[in-house]
Write a protein that holds these residues in place. Structure first.
Motif, PDB file in Angstrom:
ATOM      1  N   GLY A 103       0.843  -1.214   0.000  1.00 16.08           N
ATOM      2  CA  GLY A 103       0.000   0.000   0.000  1.00 16.08           C
ATOM      3  C   GLY A 103       0.868   1.251   0.000  1.00 16.08           C
ATOM      4  N   ILE A 104       1.964   1.215   0.754  1.00 16.71           N
ATOM      5  CA  ILE A 104       2.875   2.367   0.827  1.00 16.71           C
ATOM      6  C   ILE A 104       3.538   2.570  -0.541  1.00 16.71           C
ATOM      7  CG2 ILE A 104       4.994   3.255   1.878  1.00 16.71           C
ATOM      8  CD1 ILE A 104       4.313   1.704   4.433  1.00 16.71           C
ATOM      9  N   ILE A 114      14.782  12.464  17.167  1.00 15.29           N
ATOM     10  CA  ILE A 114      15.035  11.975  15.810  1.00 15.29           C
ATOM     11  C   ILE A 114      14.216  10.716  15.640  1.00 15.29           C
ATOM     12  CG2 ILE A 114      16.782  10.913  14.322  1.00 15.29           C
ATOM     13  CD1 ILE A 114      18.836  12.771  15.672  1.00 15.29           C
ATOM     14  N   ASN A 115      13.449  10.658  14.566  1.00 15.98           N
ATOM     15  CA  ASN A 115      12.704   9.434  14.296  1.00 15.98           C
ATOM     16  C   ASN A 115      12.792   9.113  12.807  1.00 15.98           C
ATOM     17  OD1 ASN A 115      11.020   7.164  14.611  1.00 15.98           O
ATOM     18  ND2 ASN A 115      10.003   8.150  16.338  1.00 15.98           N
ATOM     19  N   SER A 116      12.373   7.921  12.461  1.00 21.98           N
ATOM     20  CA  SER A 116      12.619   7.441  11.104  1.00 21.98           C
ATOM     21  C   SER A 116      11.524   6.465  10.691  1.00 21.98           C
ATOM     22  CB  SER A 116      13.971   6.721  11.109  1.00 21.98           C
ATOM     23  OG  SER A 116      14.166   6.040   9.906  1.00 21.98           O
ATOM     24  N   PHE A 117      11.296   6.385   9.402  1.00 20.28           N
ATOM     25  CA  PHE A 117      10.363   5.379   8.890  1.00 20.28           C
ATOM     26  C   PHE A 117      11.090   4.062   8.601  1.00 20.28           C
ATOM     27  CE2 PHE A 117       8.359   9.396   8.378  1.00 20.28           C
ATOM     28  CZ  PHE A 117       7.009   9.156   8.571  1.00 20.28           C
ATOM     29  N   SER A 118      12.436   4.095   8.703  1.00 16.69           N
ATOM     30  CA  SER A 118      13.257   2.949   8.294  1.00 16.69           C
ATOM     31  C   SER A 118      12.862   1.659   8.983  1.00 16.69           C
ATOM     32  CB  SER A 118      14.725   3.227   8.597  1.00 16.69           C
ATOM     33  OG  SER A 118      15.223   4.221   7.746  1.00 16.69           O
ATOM     34  N   LYS A 119      12.809   1.685  10.302  1.00 15.32           N
ATOM     35  CA  LYS A 119      12.586   0.443  11.046  1.00 15.32           C
ATOM     36  C   LYS A 119      11.107   0.277  11.377  1.00 15.32           C
ATOM     37  CE  LYS A 119      17.008   0.721  10.960  1.00 15.32           C
ATOM     38  NZ  LYS A 119      18.226  -0.031  11.043  1.00 15.32           N
ATOM     39  N   ASP A 120      10.450   1.371  11.755  1.00 17.64           N
ATOM     40  CA  ASP A 120       9.047   1.278  12.182  1.00 17.64           C
ATOM     41  C   ASP A 120       8.100   0.923  11.045  1.00 17.64           C
ATOM     42  OD1 ASP A 120       9.772   1.811  14.725  1.00 17.64           O
ATOM     43  OD2 ASP A 120       8.739   3.732  14.915  1.00 17.64           O
ATOM     44  N   PHE A 121       8.556   1.098   9.798  1.00 19.96           N
ATOM     45  CA  PHE A 121       7.729   0.718   8.637  1.00 19.96           C
ATOM     46  C   PHE A 121       8.527  -0.097   7.618  1.00 19.96           C
ATOM     47  CE2 PHE A 121       5.518   4.440  10.331  1.00 19.96           C
ATOM     48  CZ  PHE A 121       4.191   4.037  10.305  1.00 19.96           C
ATOM     49  N   ALA A 170       5.281   8.428   0.412  1.00 22.38           N
ATOM     50  CA  ALA A 170       5.218   7.069   0.960  1.00 22.38           C
ATOM     51  C   ALA A 170       5.075   7.149   2.483  1.00 22.38           C
ATOM     52  CB  ALA A 170       6.494   6.304   0.597  1.00 22.38           C
ATOM     53  N   ALA A 171       5.850   8.043   3.086  1.00 23.86           N
ATOM     54  CA  ALA A 171       5.805   8.197   4.554  1.00 23.86           C
ATOM     55  C   ALA A 171       4.434   8.698   5.003  1.00 23.86           C
ATOM     56  CB  ALA A 171       6.898   9.167   4.992  1.00 23.86           C
ATOM     57  N   LEU A 172       3.836   9.569   4.181  1.00 29.08           N
ATOM     58  CA  LEU A 172       2.500  10.072   4.518  1.00 29.08           C
ATOM     59  C   LEU A 172       1.502   8.915   4.571  1.00 29.08           C
ATOM     60  CD1 LEU A 172       0.274  12.229   4.864  1.00 29.08           C
ATOM     61  CD2 LEU A 172       0.242  12.472   2.359  1.00 29.08           C
ATOM     62  N   TYR A 173       1.548   8.058   3.561  1.00 26.44           N
ATOM     63  CA  TYR A 173       0.625   6.909   3.540  1.00 26.44           C
ATOM     64  C   TYR A 173       0.917   6.012   4.752  1.00 26.44           C
ATOM     65  CZ  TYR A 173      -2.037   2.886   1.937  1.00 26.44           C
ATOM     66  OH  TYR A 173      -2.951   1.855   1.859  1.00 26.44           O
ATOM     67  N   ALA A 174       2.196   5.781   5.016  1.00 32.21           N
ATOM     68  CA  ALA A 174       2.575   4.908   6.138  1.00 32.21           C
ATOM     69  C   ALA A 174       1.996   5.452   7.446  1.00 32.21           C
ATOM     70  CB  ALA A 174       4.101   4.809   6.221  1.00 32.21           C
ATOM     71  N   ASP A 206      -2.124   1.988  11.742  1.00 30.10           N
ATOM     72  CA  ASP A 206      -2.862   0.986  12.527  1.00 30.10           C
ATOM     73  C   ASP A 206      -3.081  -0.300  11.736  1.00 30.10           C
ATOM     74  OD1 ASP A 206      -2.895   2.794  14.503  1.00 30.10           O
ATOM     75  OD2 ASP A 206      -4.964   3.466  14.191  1.00 30.10           O
ATOM     76  N   GLU A 207      -3.114  -0.191  10.405  1.00 25.69           N
ATOM     77  CA  GLU A 207      -3.276  -1.404   9.580  1.00 25.69           C
ATOM     78  C   GLU A 207      -1.931  -2.083   9.327  1.00 25.69           C
ATOM     79  OE1 GLU A 207      -5.041   0.377   5.993  1.00 25.69           O
ATOM     80  OE2 GLU A 207      -5.980   1.647   7.513  1.00 25.69           O
ATOM     81  N   ILE A 208      -0.881  -1.263   9.177  1.00 26.29           N
ATOM     82  CA  ILE A 208       0.403  -1.804   8.707  1.00 26.29           C
ATOM     83  C   ILE A 208       1.272  -2.347   9.840  1.00 26.29           C
ATOM     84  CG2 ILE A 208       2.584  -1.181   7.547  1.00 26.29           C
ATOM     85  CD1 ILE A 208       0.919   1.035   6.083  1.00 26.29           C
ATOM     86  N   GLN A 209       1.305  -1.642  10.961  1.00 26.21           N
ATOM     87  CA  GLN A 209       2.349  -1.945  11.955  1.00 26.21           C
ATOM     88  C   GLN A 209       2.137  -3.171  12.851  1.00 26.21           C
ATOM     89  OE1 GLN A 209       2.884   1.983  13.771  1.00 26.21           O
ATOM     90  NE2 GLN A 209       4.892   2.071  12.800  1.00 26.21           N
ATOM     91  N   PRO A 210       0.898  -3.477  13.284  1.00 27.24           N
ATOM     92  CA  PRO A 210       0.776  -4.573  14.261  1.00 27.24           C
ATOM     93  C   PRO A 210       1.405  -5.890  13.800  1.00 27.24           C
ATOM     94  CG  PRO A 210      -1.263  -3.336  14.155  1.00 27.24           C
ATOM     95  CD  PRO A 210      -0.397  -2.821  13.047  1.00 27.24           C
ATOM     96  N   ALA A 211       1.198  -6.276  12.545  1.00 27.75           N
ATOM     97  CA  ALA A 211       1.734  -7.557  12.066  1.00 27.75           C
ATOM     98  C   ALA A 211       3.267  -7.538  12.042  1.00 27.75           C
ATOM     99  CB  ALA A 211       1.196  -7.859  10.673  1.00 27.75           C
ATOM    100  N   MET A 212       3.827  -6.381  11.643  1.00 25.93           N
ATOM    101  CA  MET A 212       5.298  -6.251  11.612  1.00 25.93           C
ATOM    102  C   MET A 212       5.882  -6.414  12.999  1.00 25.93           C
ATOM    103  SD  MET A 212       5.882  -2.817   9.371  1.00 25.93           S
ATOM    104  CE  MET A 212       7.190  -2.400  10.508  1.00 25.93           C
ATOM    105  N   ARG A 213       5.243  -5.742  13.932  1.00 24.19           N
ATOM    106  CA  ARG A 213       5.732  -5.763  15.310  1.00 24.19           C
ATOM    107  C   ARG A 213       5.702  -7.195  15.855  1.00 24.19           C
ATOM    108  NH1 ARG A 213       3.738  -5.239  20.425  1.00 24.19           N
ATOM    109  NH2 ARG A 213       4.832  -3.769  21.777  1.00 24.19           N
ATOM    110  N   GLU A 214       4.599  -7.883  15.595  1.00 25.08           N
ATOM    111  CA  GLU A 214       4.475  -9.263  16.098  1.00 25.08           C
ATOM    112  C   GLU A 214       5.510 -10.171  15.461  1.00 25.08           C
ATOM    113  OE1 GLU A 214       2.850 -10.213  18.833  1.00 25.08           O
ATOM    114  OE2 GLU A 214       2.575  -8.044  18.821  1.00 25.08           O
ATOM    115  N   GLU A 215       5.751  -9.964  14.168  1.00 26.77           N
ATOM    116  CA  GLU A 215       6.734 -10.791  13.458  1.00 26.77           C
ATOM    117  C   GLU A 215       8.118 -10.652  14.118  1.00 26.77           C
ATOM    118  OE1 GLU A 215       6.655 -13.071  11.215  1.00 26.77           O
ATOM    119  OE2 GLU A 215       8.815 -13.218  10.800  1.00 26.77           O
TER     120      GLU A 215
END
Ligand code: PLP
Length: 385
Positions: free
Chosen positions: A46-47, A228-235, A273-277, A282-291
């Motif tokens: 989606g991103i 400082i924050n980043s989309f690198s790891k969180d998304f 891309a970051a805007l969409y992320a 709420d749709e994208i992150q939970p599964a990543m975090r659990e993985e």
């Protein structure tokens, strides 16, 4: 390297363990590479599609110097909703985390100012500080203290020249998360000694035991904190090179001016891309975090079942920093032997500062099955019997 065409300050070697690990990984066809913090999951489709469609719609130009206006609004919304922190538009700037550290340091340091970093540290910090003409001062942390900052040790390092302390929680490489007490103690000292806190919060998503707490959540810290924050790891967006800075407006102005001279503006498509992320987090992150959580839990269990290695229970990030002191070998020797005998690439703990000696860092950037294969190979080694 020494050469008349190279500025003298670069005559010393600026390479890090990160830069050489890529070459080492190519040594064996069946190498399992656990050395780099580059998440294996491809960015959410989606991103990618949003960035593609926005590019087709014309987002292919320079953006505002502080970043895409919609992205800035989405970042402000995230701080309000998820962390309960009110941020004004003038306090936000889009950047990328590595660059943001350089901007923050350049904005606050006079030549020779000291910056305290806690070790084991992200390998780039010391040189990032030196590049901004500062002096890195290393504060060791220890496994016995859960790699939390010892307040007395921190206080003992502060001098007339101390300008800032860089903190990183959830932490690369140890995986620790600072407790509220640690954060409050750092904040108290920063206020007493009038220091800036540069808070590298790029693993926000990966705080497993407790909800993530920003330095901005501590009373009175907003006026002296650069986040400082980043989309690198969180998304899982390392290749998009996009992130953000939150700081007092007068510091954002200086950082924006420096940034303009170096990069003008950041890639428009990455910002879309970051805007969409951000707006679909709420749709994208939970599964990543659990993985990633299930991977570190699995790897920690394997480590603690193998003789001569042990690790604290994982609290955050996707790194494990495990103790190999019982082997009687150095971190470098153990890392070399794991590569040679098990074809698994790790990083020696001393790459993250001297107090990392006796440890090995792995990044759980392969799935549980591959991690299983890595530990099946490692546990057959003589030094782990
Ligand atoms: N800070 C820490 C603690 C990191 O671990 C990393 C990357 O691994 C960075 C900063 C750099 O982040 P980015 O790739 O988003 O510039």
């Amino acid at each position: 390297m020494k050469h008349k065409f190279i500025a003298k300050r670069f005559w010393k070697d600026y390479s890090t363990a990160m830069s050489s690990s890529q070459i080492l990984a190519r040594q064996f066809d069946d190498c399992i590479n656990l050395s780099l913090g580059d998440p294996d999951l491809v960015t959410d489709s989606g991103i990618i599609n949003a960035a593609f469609n926005d590019a087709l719609a014309g987002h292919t130009k320079y953006t505002d110097f502080r970043g895409d206006l919609e992205l800035r609004a989405a970042i402000i919304d995230y701080y309000k909703k998820d962390l309960g922190i009110s941020i004004k538009d003038e306090e936000v700037m889009v950047s990328c985390a590595c660059m943001a550290m350089n901007l923050a340091l350049q904005a606050i340091l006079d030549d020779g100012d000291e910056v305290i970093i806690h070790a084991p540290y992200y390998t780039q910090y010391p040189q990032q500080i030196e590049l901004a003409r500062g002096v890195p001062i290393v504060l060791d942390t220890f496994e016995e203290e859960d790699f939390q900052i010892n307040v007395n040790s921190l206080e003992s390092l502060i001098t007339e020249r101390t300008k800032a302390i860089v903190i990183n929680t959830p932490n690369n490489p140890t995986g620790t998360c600072f407790t509220r007490e640690t954060m409050e103690a750092i904040a108290r000292i920063a206020k007493e000694k009038d220091l800036v806190v540069i808070s590298d919060e790029i693993y926000t998503l990966y705080s497993f035991d407790n909800p993530f707490m920003s330095m901005l959540n501590i009373d009175g810290m907003k006026e002296r904190t650069i986040v400082i924050n980043s989309f690198s790891k969180d998304f899982t967006m390392t290749g998009w090179r996009i992130g953000h800075i939150i700081a007092p407006d007068y510091l954002i102005t200086v950082m924006r001016q420096i940034s303009e001279k170096i990069i003008f503006t950041y890639p428009a498509m990455s910002q879309r891309a970051a805007l969409y992320a951000m707006t679909h987090r709420d749709e994208i992150q939970p599964a990543m975090r659990e993985e990633y959580k299930s991977r570190v839990l699995y790897a920690a269990e394997r480590i603690n079942s193998i003789p001569n290695m042990s690790v604290l229970s994982p609290k955050g990030t996707f790194y494990l920093f495990f103790n190999i002191k019982k082997t009687g070998l150095t971190s470098q020797e153990v890392s070399d032997r794991i590569l040679k005998e098990a074809h698994v690439l790790t990083l020696p703990g001393n790459a993250f500062g001297d107090c990392g000696e006796g440890y090995i860092r792995i990044a759980c950037t392969v799935g549980v099955e591959k991690l299983g294969e890595a530990f099946d190979r490692i546990q057959t080694m003589d030094i782990f019997k």
